[in-house]
Design a protein around this motif. Structure first.
Motif, PDB file in Angstrom:
ATOM      1  N   ASN A 136      38.080  -4.002  56.449  1.00 44.96           N
ATOM      2  CA  ASN A 136      39.068  -4.043  55.639  1.00 44.96           C
ATOM      3  C   ASN A 136      40.245  -3.029  56.072  1.00 44.96           C
ATOM      4  O   ASN A 136      41.393  -2.972  55.461  1.00 44.96           O
ATOM      5  CB  ASN A 136      38.813  -3.054  54.422  1.00 44.96           C
ATOM      6  CG  ASN A 136      38.126  -1.532  54.749  1.00 44.96           C
ATOM      7  OD1 ASN A 136      37.622  -1.653  55.902  1.00 44.96           O
ATOM      8  ND2 ASN A 136      38.707  -0.543  54.180  1.00 44.96           N
ATOM      9  N   LYS A 137      40.397  -2.817  57.480  1.00 43.21           N
ATOM     10  CA  LYS A 137      41.424  -2.244  57.975  1.00 43.21           C
ATOM     11  C   LYS A 137      42.272  -3.298  58.981  1.00 43.21           C
ATOM     12  O   LYS A 137      41.753  -4.381  59.244  1.00 43.21           O
ATOM     13  CB  LYS A 137      40.937  -1.358  59.154  1.00 43.21           C
ATOM     14  CG  LYS A 137      40.165  -0.234  58.654  1.00 43.21           C
ATOM     15  CD  LYS A 137      40.751   0.738  57.575  1.00 43.21           C
ATOM     16  CE  LYS A 137      39.767   1.798  57.152  1.00 43.21           C
ATOM     17  NZ  LYS A 137      40.916   2.710  56.077  1.00 43.21           N
ATOM     18  N   VAL A 138      43.752  -2.995  58.898  1.00 45.52           N
ATOM     19  CA  VAL A 138      44.728  -3.880  59.334  1.00 45.52           C
ATOM     20  C   VAL A 138      44.283  -4.400  60.917  1.00 45.52           C
ATOM     21  O   VAL A 138      44.458  -5.286  61.205  1.00 45.52           O
ATOM     22  CB  VAL A 138      46.209  -3.650  59.075  1.00 45.52           C
ATOM     23  CG1 VAL A 138      46.245  -2.286  60.180  1.00 45.52           C
ATOM     24  CG2 VAL A 138      47.083  -4.589  59.496  1.00 45.52           C
ATOM     25  N   ALA A 187      43.403  -0.267  49.000  1.00 46.70           N
ATOM     26  CA  ALA A 187      44.703  -0.539  49.622  1.00 46.70           C
ATOM     27  C   ALA A 187      44.579  -2.117  50.410  1.00 46.70           C
ATOM     28  O   ALA A 187      43.637  -1.963  51.432  1.00 46.70           O
ATOM     29  CB  ALA A 187      45.187   0.537  50.357  1.00 46.70           C
ATOM     30  N   GLU A 234      45.347  -3.579  53.068  1.00 47.61           N
ATOM     31  CA  GLU A 234      45.857  -3.423  54.436  1.00 47.61           C
ATOM     32  C   GLU A 234      45.643  -4.675  55.543  1.00 47.61           C
ATOM     33  O   GLU A 234      46.540  -5.212  56.168  1.00 47.61           O
ATOM     34  CB  GLU A 234      45.048  -2.389  55.296  1.00 47.61           C
ATOM     35  CG  GLU A 234      45.094  -1.111  54.544  1.00 47.61           C
ATOM     36  CD  GLU A 234      44.466   0.139  55.594  1.00 47.61           C
ATOM     37  OE1 GLU A 234      44.224  -0.179  56.773  1.00 47.61           O
ATOM     38  OE2 GLU A 234      43.925   1.040  54.948  1.00 47.61           O
ATOM     39  N   LYS A 241      52.031  -9.646  55.896  1.00 46.08           N
ATOM     40  CA  LYS A 241      51.376  -8.689  55.454  1.00 46.08           C
ATOM     41  C   LYS A 241      51.708  -8.803  53.865  1.00 46.08           C
ATOM     42  O   LYS A 241      52.351  -9.382  53.282  1.00 46.08           O
ATOM     43  CB  LYS A 241      52.159  -7.260  55.813  1.00 46.08           C
ATOM     44  CG  LYS A 241      52.324  -6.978  57.366  1.00 46.08           C
ATOM     45  CD  LYS A 241      51.130  -6.930  57.934  1.00 46.08           C
ATOM     46  CE  LYS A 241      51.154  -6.921  59.387  1.00 46.08           C
ATOM     47  NZ  LYS A 241      49.804  -6.858  60.005  1.00 46.08           N
TER      48      LYS A 241
END
Length: 492
Positions: A131-133, A179, A181, A202
């Motif tokens: 889930n992290k960019v 969120a 990301e 994004k």
């Protein structure tokens, strides 16, 4: 001496001695059907080069086996479940395996097992930081197919989280509250093509499109994600015990805004060559599904059907916090159901769509059925034809997915009970309905009528297509243009 690569691959697959594991039909059918709706694995052209681990290949073949009528998918299900449950792997491939497996189990009509399998996928994904960019680019170049596959996997988790929770009135969302990301997936043509994957955009860029001076077009996957977010808001609102009417209006505003901000290229789901944009089909379907879920519990259609407690029928804790009256909610719910039936009439091959379309189709049919009871018999055909359309699509799909079987039986039973009397009246007087005897001109009147000139029938169109008797044309219920900004799909 190191064996050739093919021998190593064969040696790795040797534990799965079952003939079905090596059946290329299952792989082909997976990509022709399921992958189109949930495109998270690498494209079919690079599947073998990717050399996915055995457990993921087992899942792919298991899903593909559902599209072969003679296969015993239940036996394969037990094998796949046992393999996944005892495998200690904690890689992105295991996330993909559990995710695909959970969707298939959901489609088979096993919601609790599907929820458990999905939870395993989410647990590993969060453990890995998917889930992290930076996750997708940490393992591969940002513009590689593998990195794109990782981004798609997370967003598919996000979307599945919402649809999987819809029938569970009290279940919590696991991914959709985080969120956003991760960068957005690219267009399908870029993913399956020979060109490099473009630099991903994004979510913030997508949100800012509404302030752009010129129309900005994003990949179809992006609109599907936003539509799912709005569906999640509708589901959450229905579960609240108390809320202000502005909360309801905010979700309604989001539904209308999603449509108004669609670029012209994304309004249609079928291009001039007959190709279906599956991501936009799902996006439009999701918006209509969210609209039905939002308005139906607050409408006067809620108490009409005897099976309103059906698993596909939404509920809301409170119905009074609204700026609209119940008839308007009914019109909006009916209009949304009409949009779904219109979309499915353009591309009725439901097995090629996501299994998450099944609850939307079931609710669409139930709303059309309830509306046919509420309205006069003048528009009976109008709603009856939409109900039979949905029944036919569910009937063809239930040969593959058990969830469609439950939806079909629920709608069929309700329709049989509700429309029986209307059908009997409609069938007993068809000629008098279409050709009223009191309007038939007498022989004297026919004699006094002017004779049509011979030149008037020289046109071949007049000969082949005589004037249509008005009784053969289904009447519409109302002019709904005031209640929706969504243009009709071009089916002419």
């Amino acid at each position: 001496m190191i064996p050739p690569r093919n021998e190593l691959h064969q040696e790795r697959l040797e534990p799965a001695r079952d003939p079905w594991f090596h059946d290329d039909r299952f792989l082909r059918l997976f990509y022709e059907n399921f992958h189109v709706a949930h495109p998270i694995l690498v494209p079919s052209a690079t599947y073998h080069d990717r050399q996915y681990p055995e457990f993921l290949q087992l899942v792919v073949n298991f899903v593909g086996s559902h599209y072969v009528p003679s296969s015993t998918s239940q036996q394969y299900r037990d094998k796949v479940n046992a393999e996944l449950a005892c495998n200690p792997d904690r890689s992105p491939c295991m996330v993909q395996a559990w995710l695909i497996y959970s969707i298939a189990i959901y489609a088979r009509g096993e919601p609790q097992e599907a929820q458990d399998a999905f939870s395993r996928a989410v647990e590993i994904a969060l453990e890995l930081g998917m889930n992290k960019v930076e996750f997708a680019a940490s393992l591969n170049p940002e513009t590689s197919i593998e990195a794109e596959s990782m981004r798609r996997t997370w967003w598919e988790l996000y979307i599945t989280d919402v649809f999987m929770a819809a029938p569970f009135k009290g279940s919590a969302f696991q991914c959709s509250t985080m969120a956003p990301e991760v960068a957005l997936p690219c267009e399908e043509s870029a993913y399956t093509g020979t060109c490099d994957i473009p630099t991903p955009r994004k979510m913030l860029d997508f949100k800012r499109r509404v302030f752009a001076s010129e129309e900005t077009v994003f990949p179809s996957f992006s609109y599907r994600i936003e539509a799912t977010t709005i569906l999640c808001r509708a589901l959450v609102l229905n579960r609240l015990r108390d809320y202000h009417r502005d909360h309801l209006q905010a979700v309604e505003n989001a539904l209308v805004s999603w449509v108004n901000h669609l670029p012209s290229k994304k309004l249609d789901i079928v291009d001039s060559y007959g190709n279906i944009d599956e991501m936009m089909f799902q996006a439009h379907m999701t918006i209509s599904y969210a609209t039905m879920i939002l308005h139906l519990p607050r409408s006067d259609l809620q108490s009409i059907l005897s099976q309103a407690d059906d698993q596909f029928w939404p509920v809301a804790s409170r119905h009074l916090a609204s700026t609209l009256n119940r008839p308007i909610h009914s019109i909006k719910a009916t209009e949304a159901s009409r949009r779904i039936s219109d979309a499915i009439s353009l591309c009725p091959n439901v097995p090629k769509h996501t299994p998450f379309a099944i609850p939307a189709l079931a609710l669409c049919g139930m709303i059309q059925l309830a509306t046919s009871i509420k309205h006069t018999e003048e528009c009976f055909d109008h709603h009856y034809n939409r109900v039979t359309l949905i029944l036919g699509c569910l009937k063809s799909t239930k040969r593959i997915w058990g969830l469609a079987d439950a939806a079909f039986n629920s709608l069929r039973t309700s329709a049989g009970e509700a429309l029986s009397d209307s059908m009997e009246r409609w069938c007993t007087e068809p000629l008098r309905k279409l050709f009223p005897t009191d309007s038939t001109p007498s022989s004297t009147e026919r004699t006094n009528q002017p004779t049509r000139p011979t030149s008037a029938i020289s046109d071949a169109q007049d000969i082949l297509f005589p004037p249509i008797v008005p009784g053969f044309v289904d009447p519409t219920c109302y002019n709904d243009a005031f209640f929706t900004s969504i243009p009709d799909f071009d089916i002419s």
